[in-house]
Design an enzyme around this catalytic site. Structure first.
Site, PDB file in Angstrom:
ATOM      1  N   ASP A 168       0.927  -1.139   0.047  1.00  0.00           N
ATOM      2  CA  ASP A 168       0.120   0.046  -0.057  1.00  0.00           C
ATOM      3  C   ASP A 168       0.951   1.325   0.011  1.00  0.00           C
ATOM      4  O   ASP A 168       2.013   1.196   0.356  1.00  0.00           O
ATOM      5  CB  ASP A 168      -0.870   0.101   1.256  1.00  0.00           C
ATOM      6  CG  ASP A 168      -1.920   1.194   1.362  1.00  0.00           C
ATOM      7  OD1 ASP A 168      -2.407   1.567   0.199  1.00  0.00           O
ATOM      8  OD2 ASP A 168      -2.291   1.603   2.298  1.00  0.00           O
TER       9      ASP A 168
ATOM     10  N   ASP B 197      -1.863  -1.301   6.061  1.00  0.00           N
ATOM     11  CA  ASP B 197      -2.414  -0.786   7.304  1.00  0.00           C
ATOM     12  C   ASP B 197      -3.798  -0.593   7.769  1.00  0.00           C
ATOM     13  O   ASP B 197      -4.260  -0.339   8.544  1.00  0.00           O
ATOM     14  CB  ASP B 197      -1.604   0.335   7.778  1.00  0.00           C
ATOM     15  CG  ASP B 197      -1.959   1.569   7.113  1.00  0.00           C
ATOM     16  OD1 ASP B 197      -2.351   1.415   5.992  1.00  0.00           O
ATOM     17  OD2 ASP B 197      -1.465   2.708   7.251  1.00  0.00           O
TER      18      ASP B 197
ATOM     19  N   LYS C 228      -5.524  31.629   1.937  1.00  0.00           N
ATOM     20  CA  LYS C 228      -4.810  30.511   1.234  1.00  0.00           C
ATOM     21  C   LYS C 228      -5.771  29.755   0.327  1.00  0.00           C
ATOM     22  O   LYS C 228      -6.952  29.720   0.608  1.00  0.00           O
ATOM     23  CB  LYS C 228      -4.079  29.860   2.314  1.00  0.00           C
ATOM     24  CG  LYS C 228      -5.123  29.124   3.100  1.00  0.00           C
ATOM     25  CD  LYS C 228      -4.374  28.189   4.423  1.00  0.00           C
ATOM     26  CE  LYS C 228      -5.422  27.337   4.998  1.00  0.00           C
ATOM     27  NZ  LYS C 228      -4.857  26.784   6.232  1.00  0.00           N
TER      28      LYS C 228
ATOM     29  N   ASP D  70      -7.028  -3.334   3.260  1.00  0.00           N
ATOM     30  CA  ASP D  70      -6.028  -4.153   2.941  1.00  0.00           C
ATOM     31  C   ASP D  70      -6.030  -5.346   3.495  1.00  0.00           C
ATOM     32  O   ASP D  70      -5.460  -6.604   2.967  1.00  0.00           O
ATOM     33  CB  ASP D  70      -4.510  -3.592   3.525  1.00  0.00           C
ATOM     34  CG  ASP D  70      -4.161  -2.086   2.827  1.00  0.00           C
ATOM     35  OD1 ASP D  70      -4.177  -1.848   1.782  1.00  0.00           O
ATOM     36  OD2 ASP D  70      -3.935  -1.298   3.524  1.00  0.00           O
TER      37      ASP D  70
END
Length: 1100
Positions: free
Chosen positions: A385, A721, A515, A725
């Site tokens: 991953d 993790d 921003k 997965d």
């Protein structure tokens, strides 16, 4: 109850009140998916996102207020109780845990242990046939049973320890959540949620169930653990047009994290029916494959069982030509069968793996299954991953553009276009202030040092705050000095965030910071900060801006623009009241300060780790839910992809992409949408490439990738993790989960856990796995060698016949006595070359020939295992060694290195074993001859043993060929001395054989002999044990040995041992010439310098 207005999303108040007695829709009981085809059974079955809040509220019989969600009534307690009793708690069904007793039985049922138990049973059968002459079998059988049970116990203890450590890693703290029931906002345990509950989630919360959001305020969630998407995802109440629920913006999923904002949602799935639960269901539905070591051990046991059975049958028939006594011949046949079994080998393998597992634990690698130690060294493909595994899952400010200069915030970054960061450069202080002040992020605590605080906010704001805090004297002082008076959060429409602060300047008291997306911010600016002066923004400046923007974007970074406006005091006094609805704040003519780029950087050591894997012949592929461009950008930084893809070659050469042939490129990026339509030929083509990325993949896709790789013969390791997965982690030959960032589901599914989340630890594990495999082969080669002399002397007893040269009890003492002391020292053997282990191919490389052979075998077995029971499949596997085809395939020339291959069998049974047999037989005859018994006398005495009872306490005197009388006492002493020397001969020769088996490519004599001092410790303890058996009178009575044996006879096995070393040296010379070690070719483009991503610290 306090109410809260959620932006401008809801203009007209809408109340949806559904009473319990209103029109009855089906009560949302526990969600049960309808029957599906095999192809559809893993598709997430959620469709609520396609409806509006009123329809969902009606379906789940809940009262909500979309304009003022805090005033929603929610479910009544009576309905909650009914649903909770009907559907059960909101928890995932824990994986079924085996009772320790059944786990122990599983350890006991390995083929090696079964073979020992069968040997023990046969030993007692011999005892039953002839109790008088086989009293020693009482102890022999008990020892065989004891070894099997002890070996299983050692493995069981290791499994229990690993399970206990894993249990301590799992999150056992009950999750709390806020829910509205009967108009009251209360905090409850998440396990008591039911479908229809109204849940309030805010920044920092873990979503407790699958929610349909009917009100949100600047809400973003981190779905990385579920989908692999590293970017925070915006949530809104707008009805989704996406058919895929994972892409819907009005759904939140169990286990994800709210990184900013807040929202209210209706629970639509709980427990196992959530997306998290369905992904976990994929894990429980997958069967774990046998490890390569288990497969090869089983094959070896079958070989031993076949050889033993054939020998027993053949010599059982031959024995009738010599002694026509059924009971004696049956006993002999069973004795031969037992003699072939290496009783000490199971314990040796288990203990060596346990020692290696402890070494890996010291490297922060937890091994849940002992065989996983070796599997890690055998992997040919590592599917990893990206987010949280290769990268930190923590955005970091990398480049800054200000005053027309690009600054790098990375200590070891090298580029001609950048200069090192300097906080005193023009515009940098303004950027630091915007990063620190223009933010909505919050902290869990403020009374602890900044570096120890947990920041609640999306990844971008967290990165900017950390960057700002590193370059100011005191972050808290800065925040307090320039308090925020007005704020507009970031949203998907404007793509910017704005704040106004009490920050004095020459013309006033207030300063505006903004921003956001560079193209949006640039349009709002009319000036530029250049060398501390504000100048008009020109086309030349915009061209420089475009160059900087393209440079940052080409790195795969997220780019933000930063601007400010010093608000004039005459228009905006200090006490000016800004209103969001009235928009009485400036919306243009800002001063452009600069750009900053952020990336989720690779973890320390990842680049070298992947480079080392590739140098070791392991194919490393990336399987991620992230965007293909982001994935490829990271892959090119970490040695995972160094060559050009098909589109890149087309771009560089100016050719149409269709004209690029398959052999022109060796790197490929596959989008998840393509996976479902791939044919078998497509899969073969993909895996033929050296550099592979799968992007935008789902958990089901990851599982498909693992299965197709395994179908080609790859030994697949999967790292990850996230919950997404876990199915692939379980299906893989070796699943590797992260501890700190890993989900509980992924830890349960994996076979190995990286305790410190350091991907680079895998390299140490691979090296350890390869080393332990090499050392296991040495130990097996060493152990099997002494079986040949044991079998040969046993055959002499009945074939010649001769007096018994070695009793079954001494055979057992050989296998379980000094042999164990010596063989265990192999666990600490070092590689023969310092870097050789990581420069050669995996022991089972995947080649076109290996793929063809594997598919041929699979085709021949098609249909046999699918319709057969486990027992019939087991019987079928036992029949295979008795078929010629099985042996032809066994000894077929391949590139594979197996645990017990023809090289080991040849040495143990035909080369070293024969030399030891000759040495033991010569020693036996020399002792007899020294005491007046010639080979002729020995054969004659054994032929008449039934009548004269020679070599027994009832023996008659015997007159030898020299007319000398051999009395009963002399016969017993001579037999004991001869048997003692045969026992010691095997031990002494094995001492030399220890170094012969130790050397594969280097000579056994010389400096290499002393590379492992524990070899000599093993020899000392092993020799001491053997000498005690022979030279301590008390042991003579128990084991039939004699302390009167003259040590001068040791010279015979010593000479034979020297011969073994000479023969091994000649063997190595020939092997070096005809079968030299082939190292992997160099991979061009790998960058093996350290990837220390150190942010420049603020100067003191």
């Amino acid at each position: 109850m306090s109410s809260k207005k959620f932006g401008n999303e809801i203009e007209i108040e809408t109340n949806v009140e559904i009473s319990e007695t209103s029109e009855k829709n089906p009560i949302p009981v526990k969600y049960v998916p309808t029957e599906k085809s095999v192809e559809e059974k893993h598709i997430i079955d959620i469709e609520e996102h396609l409806y509006n809040p009123e329809e969902i509220a009606k379906r789940y019989r809940v009262s909500i207020n979309t304009s003022n969600p805090a005033e929603s009534r929610g479910l009544n307690l009576g309905l909650v109780k009914e649903l909770l009793e009907r559907n059960g708690p909101n928890i995932l069904t824990p994986p079924r845990k085996k009772h320790p007793f059944f786990r122990y039985l599983e350890c006991l049922s390995t083929l090696f242990n079964v073979l020992l138990i069968i040997s023990g049973v046969l030993t007692y059968i011999v005892l039953a046939i002839d109790p008088a002459d086989n009293q020693a079998n009482i102890y022999l059988g008990a020892i065989l049973f004891g070894v099997a049970f002890l070996n299983a116990f050692l493995q069981f203890i290791q499994l229990q320890k690993s399970a206990a450590i894993l249990e301590s890693f799992l999150n056992m703290i009950p999750q709390q959540c806020h829910v509205i029931r009967e108009g009251k906002l209360t905090q409850i345990q998440a396990s008591t949620l039911v479908n229809g509950d109204v849940v309030h989630v805010k920044m920092g919360d873990k979503v407790p169930a699958d929610l349909f959001m009917f009100a949100t305020n600047d809400m973003k969630v981190d779905n990385s653990s579920l989908t692999g998407e590293s970017e925070p995802q915006e949530r809104s109440k707008a009805m989704s047009t996406e058919k895929n629920p994972l892409e819907a913006s009005n759904l939140c999923f169990n286990g994800t994290i709210v990184v900013s904002g807040e929202g209210y949602g209706i629970v639509i799935r709980t427990g196992d029916d959530t997306v998290l639960g369905q992904v976990a269901g994929l894990t429980t539905g997958e069967r774990k494959n046998l490890s390569p070591l288990a497969k090869e051990t089983n094959t070896f046991v079958k070989i031993i069982a076949t050889i033993a059975s054939l020998c027993a049958i053949i010599f059982f028939g031959i024995s009738f030509k010599i002694v026509n006594i059924l009971s004696l011949n049956v006993s002999f046949a069973i004795g031969i069968l037992v003699a072939w079994v290496p009783q000490g080998l199971p314990a040796t393998v288990t203990i060596l793996l346990t020692i290696s597992a402890k070494r890996m634990a010291a490297q922060n690698i937890l091994v849940k299954d002992l065989e996983a130690v070796e599997t890690l060294g055998a992997i040919t493909l590592l599917a990893t991953d990206k987010t949280g595994t290769l990268t930190r899952n923590q955005m970091t400010v990398t480049y800054i553009w200000s005053s027309l200069n690009i600054y790098t915030n990375v200590h070891n970054a090298k580029s001609e276009n950048t200069i090192h960061f300097d906080s005193n450069s023009s515009g940098i202080q303004e950027i630091i202030h915007i990063a620190s002040l223009c933010s909505r992020a919050k902290f869990d605590k403020t009374d602890i040092p900044f570096n120890e605080r947990k920041i609640f906010g999306d990844a971008t704001e967290t990165a900017l705050i950390r960057f700002g805090a590193q370059h100011v004297d005191d972050y808290d002082t800065l925040i307090n000095k320039y308090p925020k008076v007005f704020e507009i959060p970031f949203n998907s429409e404007t793509k910017w965030a704005l704040t106004i602060h009490k920050k004095r300047h020459e013309n006033g008291e207030l300063t505006l910071y903004i921003k956001g997306a560079p193209e949006r911010i640039l349009k709002l600016c009319s000036t530029l900060l250049l060398d501390e002066e504000v100048v008009s923004l020109t086309d030349e400046h915009k061209n420089k801006y475009n160059e900087a923007y393209e440079f940052m974007a080409s790195k795969g970074h997220r780019v933000l623009a930063l601007a400010q406006l010093l608000l004039p005091g005459d228009q905006y006094p200090e006490d000016f009241k800004f209103e969001k609805e009235e928009k009485n704040y400036p919306l243009g003519n800002y001063c452009f300060i600069g750009l900053c780029s952020l990336e989720d950087p690779p973890k320390h050591g990842v680049r070298e780790a992947i480079g080392t894997c590739r140098e070791a012949g392991i194919k490393v592929i990336m399987v991620t839910g992230d965007h293909p461009l982001t994935a490829e950008s990271i892959a090119r930084k970490i040695n995972l992809m160094v060559s050009d893809t098909k589109p890149l070659i087309a771009k560089k050469t100016g050719r149409p992409i269709e004209s690029i042939h398959e052999n022109e490129y060796n790197a490929i990026v596959i989008h998840g949408e393509e996976i479902d339509s791939l044919s078998d030929n497509d899969w073969d083509n993909i895996f033929s490439k050296e550099e592979i990325i799968f992007a935008r993949t789902s958990p089901r896709h990851k599982l498909e990738i693992v299965k197709h790789a395994q179908s080609m013969g790859h030994i697949v390791g999967v790292t990850g993790d996230g919950v997404n997965d876990s199915p692939a982690l379980k299906k893989a030959d070796l699943g590797i989960s992260m501890n700190q960032s890993g989900s509980d589901v992924s830890k349960e599914a994996a076979s190995m856990i990286l305790i410190d989340d350091n991907f680079a630890s895998i390299i140490k594990g691979i090296e350890e796995g390869r080393l332990i495999f090499t050392n296991l082969r040495k130990s097996i080669k060493y152990t099997l060698t002494h079986i040949t002399p044991e079998v040969v002397v046993s055959l002499l007893y009945i074939v010649v016949p001769l007096p018994l040269p070695l009793s079954p009890l001494l055979i057992l003492l050989t296998d379980l006595g000094y042999e164990l002391f010596i063989v265990l020292s192999y666990a600490w053997d070092r590689p023969e070359t310092r870097k050789g282990l990581m420069k050669v191919r995996p022991r089972k490389p995947v080649t076109p020939k290996s793929i063809e052979r594997l598919r041929r075998e699979a085709q021949s077995e098609t249909g046999q295992n699918e319709t057969s029971s486990k027992f019939s499949s087991f019987l079928l596997s036992l029949k295979k060694p008795f078929k010629a085809r099985w042996w032809l395939e066994m000894f077929e020339n391949t590139d594979e290195i197996v645990l017990v291959g023809k090289d080991i069998l040849s040495y143990a049974y035909l080369e070293g074993g024969i030399i030891e047999s000759i040495g033991a037989v010569i020693a036996y005859f020399v002792v007899l001859y020294h005491n007046g018994i010639t080979p002729y006398d020995a054969r004659k005495m054994q032929t008449l043993v039934t009548e004269k009872r020679y070599f027994t306490p009832d023996a008659e005197p015997y007159i030898n060929v020299y007319d000398e009388v051999i009395t009963k006492e002399m016969q017993l002493r001579i037999a004991e001395e001869a048997e003692s020397l045969v026992y010691l001969s095997i031990m002494i020769q094995q001492m030399f054989n220890l170094f012969a088996c130790k050397a594969q490519h280097r000579f056994p004599i010389g400096k290499f002999m002393f590379s492992n001092y524990r070899n000599f410790i093993g020899i000392v303890f092993g020799a001491a044990f053997a000498m005690c058996v022979v030279y301590i009178p008390a042991f003579n009575v128990a084991f039939g040995t004699s302390y009167t044996l003259d040590p001068i006879f040791w010279l015979i096995p010593i000479g034979s041992g020297i011969l073994i070393l000479v023969y091994t040296s000649l063997r190595i010379v020939i092997s070096r010439k005809w079968n030299p070690v082939r190292f992997n070719p160099e991979i061009l483009g790998l960058e093996m310098h350290p990837t220390v991503f150190t942010i420049i610290e603020k100067k003191a």
